[in-house]
Write a protein that holds these residues in place. Structure first.
Motif, PDB file in Angstrom:
ATOM      1  N   TYR A  53       7.098   2.445  -5.304  1.00 16.67           N
ATOM      2  CA  TYR A  53       5.974   1.496  -5.338  1.00 16.67           C
ATOM      3  C   TYR A  53       5.430   1.442  -6.759  1.00 16.67           C
ATOM      4  CZ  TYR A  53       5.576   0.950  -0.271  1.00 16.67           C
ATOM      5  OH  TYR A  53       5.798   0.627   1.054  1.00 16.67           O
ATOM      6  N   GLY A  54       5.104   0.251  -7.198  1.00 18.57           N
ATOM      7  CA  GLY A  54       4.578   0.075  -8.551  1.00 18.57           C
ATOM      8  C   GLY A  54       5.662  -0.219  -9.560  1.00 18.57           C
ATOM      9  N   GLY A  55       6.941  -0.159  -9.101  1.00 16.37           N
ATOM     10  CA  GLY A  55       8.039  -0.462  -9.994  1.00 16.37           C
ATOM     11  C   GLY A  55       8.491   0.737 -10.797  1.00 16.37           C
ATOM     12  N   GLY A  56       9.571   0.569 -11.527  1.00 19.42           N
ATOM     13  CA  GLY A  56      10.118   1.648 -12.352  1.00 19.42           C
ATOM     14  C   GLY A  56      11.565   1.910 -12.017  1.00 19.42           C
ATOM     15  N   ALA A  57      12.206   2.663 -12.898  1.00 21.36           N
ATOM     16  CA  ALA A  57      13.626   2.959 -12.725  1.00 21.36           C
ATOM     17  C   ALA A  57      13.830   4.039 -11.676  1.00 21.36           C
ATOM     18  CB  ALA A  57      14.220   3.403 -14.053  1.00 21.36           C
ATOM     19  N   GLY A  58      15.025   4.049 -11.111  1.00 24.30           N
ATOM     20  CA  GLY A  58      15.393   5.132 -10.205  1.00 24.30           C
ATOM     21  C   GLY A  58      14.900   4.944  -8.793  1.00 24.30           C
ATOM     22  N   MET A  59      15.210   5.956  -7.983  1.00 23.96           N
ATOM     23  CA  MET A  59      14.871   5.939  -6.560  1.00 23.96           C
ATOM     24  C   MET A  59      14.064   7.193  -6.224  1.00 23.96           C
ATOM     25  SD  MET A  59      16.433   3.149  -5.539  1.00 23.96           S
ATOM     26  CE  MET A  59      16.892   3.187  -3.800  1.00 23.96           C
ATOM     27  N   VAL A  60      13.270   7.088  -5.158  1.00 21.43           N
ATOM     28  CA  VAL A  60      12.410   8.187  -4.724  1.00 21.43           C
ATOM     29  C   VAL A  60      12.806   8.598  -3.314  1.00 21.43           C
ATOM     30  CG1 VAL A  60      10.035   8.902  -4.257  1.00 21.43           C
ATOM     31  CG2 VAL A  60      10.518   7.368  -6.173  1.00 21.43           C
ATOM     32  N   ILE A  61      12.927   9.898  -3.072  1.00 18.59           N
ATOM     33  CA  ILE A  61      13.254  10.393  -1.737  1.00 18.59           C
ATOM     34  C   ILE A  61      12.068  10.148  -0.809  1.00 18.59           C
ATOM     35  CG2 ILE A  61      13.895  12.408  -0.370  1.00 18.59           C
ATOM     36  CD1 ILE A  61      15.213  13.555  -2.859  1.00 18.59           C
ATOM     37  N   VAL A  66      12.198  14.223   4.580  1.00 19.04           N
ATOM     38  CA  VAL A  66      11.897  15.577   4.091  1.00 19.04           C
ATOM     39  C   VAL A  66      11.045  16.325   5.115  1.00 19.04           C
ATOM     40  CG1 VAL A  66      10.732  16.915   2.298  1.00 19.04           C
ATOM     41  CG2 VAL A  66      12.064  14.897   1.669  1.00 19.04           C
ATOM     42  N   LYS A  67      10.051  15.646   5.675  1.00 19.23           N
ATOM     43  CA  LYS A  67       9.174  16.302   6.660  1.00 19.23           C
ATOM     44  C   LYS A  67       9.943  16.675   7.917  1.00 19.23           C
ATOM     45  CE  LYS A  67       5.191  17.898   7.966  1.00 19.23           C
ATOM     46  NZ  LYS A  67       3.963  17.105   8.046  1.00 19.23           N
ATOM     47  N   ASP A  68      10.854  15.808   8.345  1.00 17.00           N
ATOM     48  CA  ASP A  68      11.652  16.123   9.528  1.00 17.00           C
ATOM     49  C   ASP A  68      12.579  17.300   9.267  1.00 17.00           C
ATOM     50  OD1 ASP A  68      10.435  14.087  10.921  1.00 17.00           O
ATOM     51  OD2 ASP A  68      12.088  12.666  10.692  1.00 17.00           O
ATOM     52  N   ALA A  69      13.155  17.359   8.063  1.00 18.29           N
ATOM     53  CA  ALA A  69      14.006  18.499   7.706  1.00 18.29           C
ATOM     54  C   ALA A  69      13.192  19.789   7.707  1.00 18.29           C
ATOM     55  CB  ALA A  69      14.637  18.267   6.338  1.00 18.29           C
ATOM     56  N   TYR A  70      12.003  19.718   7.161  1.00 21.48           N
ATOM     57  CA  TYR A  70      11.103  20.876   7.135  1.00 21.48           C
ATOM     58  C   TYR A  70      10.728  21.297   8.557  1.00 21.48           C
ATOM     59  CZ  TYR A  70       6.600  23.304   6.668  1.00 21.48           C
ATOM     60  OH  TYR A  70       5.562  24.184   6.783  1.00 21.48           O
ATOM     61  N   ASN A  71      10.437  20.321   9.415  1.00 16.90           N
ATOM     62  CA  ASN A  71      10.022  20.628  10.790  1.00 16.90           C
ATOM     63  C   ASN A  71      11.146  21.225  11.625  1.00 16.90           C
ATOM     64  OD1 ASN A  71       7.373  19.789  10.452  1.00 16.90           O
ATOM     65  ND2 ASN A  71       7.769  17.695  11.138  1.00 16.90           N
ATOM     66  N   ASP A 115       8.559  11.610  -2.624  1.00 15.96           N
ATOM     67  CA  ASP A 115       7.261  11.006  -2.329  1.00 15.96           C
ATOM     68  C   ASP A 115       6.166  12.082  -2.320  1.00 15.96           C
ATOM     69  OD1 ASP A 115       4.987  10.067  -0.565  1.00 15.96           O
ATOM     70  OD2 ASP A 115       6.229   8.254  -0.466  1.00 15.96           O
ATOM     71  N   GLN A 116       5.115  11.850  -3.098  1.00 16.93           N
ATOM     72  CA  GLN A 116       4.076  12.846  -3.305  1.00 16.93           C
ATOM     73  C   GLN A 116       3.386  13.271  -2.009  1.00 16.93           C
ATOM     74  OE1 GLN A 116       3.417  14.360  -6.288  1.00 16.93           O
ATOM     75  NE2 GLN A 116       2.046  15.716  -5.140  1.00 16.93           N
ATOM     76  N   ARG A 117       3.362  12.380  -1.031  1.00 18.61           N
ATOM     77  CA  ARG A 117       2.624  12.682   0.203  1.00 18.61           C
ATOM     78  C   ARG A 117       3.219  13.858   0.971  1.00 18.61           C
ATOM     79  NH1 ARG A 117       2.750   6.615   2.330  1.00 18.61           N
ATOM     80  NH2 ARG A 117       4.809   6.870   1.353  1.00 18.61           N
TER      81      ARG A 117
END
Length: 244
Positions: A53-61, A66-71, A115-117
């Motif tokens: 979100y907000g634009g920029g290069a690359g991709m974000v996980i 991630v939360k499901d893997a952790y759970n 993702d920071q959240r």
């Protein structure tokens, strides 16, 4: 100790089946459980990232995978560490501190990060292995596992970590083995003397010399005896010919 690793590339960790860490796994002293974050994707192509979100290069996980893997893990009493260049730099003190934990969950980022959240949701601490950026958190996670595992009881021989670099605040003294003479250079005679007290003092002096030249900043935090201070004064006086 239990290590759970959340990663997109579990195959990278095959190297930990070798040498001392591999033997520690075989003995049951440590367990390394690799969790493939991609297995928790709800996308038919197993996609786990998206544009920022907000634009920029690359991709974000994405946070949900991630939360499901952790759970999927048993997380009670586990410390969750995100391997990140923004984290506190890993050092000997932190390694020994982490070795006292029973369960570590290591989160490996990739691409432009995670993702920071979900980081805010599950991570207890961020750790870096240096002021540079790698393609992912897998290699830093392996560094952490290797360095921490060495302090788990039974992984190394008793007292093996007592005199190595950083264990007493100094860099380690030089080591020698057979042959006694190599390319015309002989092992220092003191090491052949069998006089353990003198050998210990020689090694201490060598550690002081090497630390003075290679990492003088470490000396600021070392408790020095009067003898140590005399040795350092002599080193400073004899520069640049004090290492021999």
């Amino acid at each position: 100790m239990q290590f759970d690793v959340l990663t997109l590339f579990p195959e990278m960790f095959e190297v930990l089946n070798e040498s001392i860490i591999g033997k520690a796994k075989e003995k049951g002293l440590i367990n390394i459980n690799l969790v493939n974050i991609r297995n928790f994707s709800k996308n038919k192509h197993k996609k786990v990232d998206d544009t920022p979100y907000g634009g920029g290069a690359g991709m974000v996980i994405q946070p949900d995978v991630v939360k499901d893997a952790y759970n999927s893990l048993e997380t009670q009493n586990a410390k969750v560490i995100y391997m990140s260049p923004q984290g506190k730099k890993l050092d000997q003190q932190k390694v020994e501190e982490l070795s006292k934990q029973e369960h570590l969950i290591l989160l490996c980022g990739h691409y432009e990060g995670i993702d920071q959240r979900v980081i805010d949701s599950i991570v207890d601490e961020e750790i870096s292995i240096g002021d540079y950026v790698l393609t992912g958190g897998e290699i830093p996670a392996m560094v952490l596992i290797d360095s921490v595992s060495r302090y788990i009881e039974g992984v190394l021989k008793k007292d093996s970590t007592n005199e190595e670099s950083f264990s007493q605040g100094l860099l380690e003294y030089p080591q020698y083995t057979r042959p006694e003479i190599f390319e015309g250079k002989q092992v220092p005679e003191i090491l052949l003397s069998g006089h353990h007290e003198k050998i210990a003092q020689w090694r201490r002096n060598q550690s002081l010399k090497i630390t003075f030249f290679k990492r003088p900043d470490l000396l600021e935090n070392v408790e020095l005896s009067d003898e140590d201070k005399k040795v350092l004064e002599k080193i400073k006086h004899d520069v640049p010919n004090s290492i021999s």
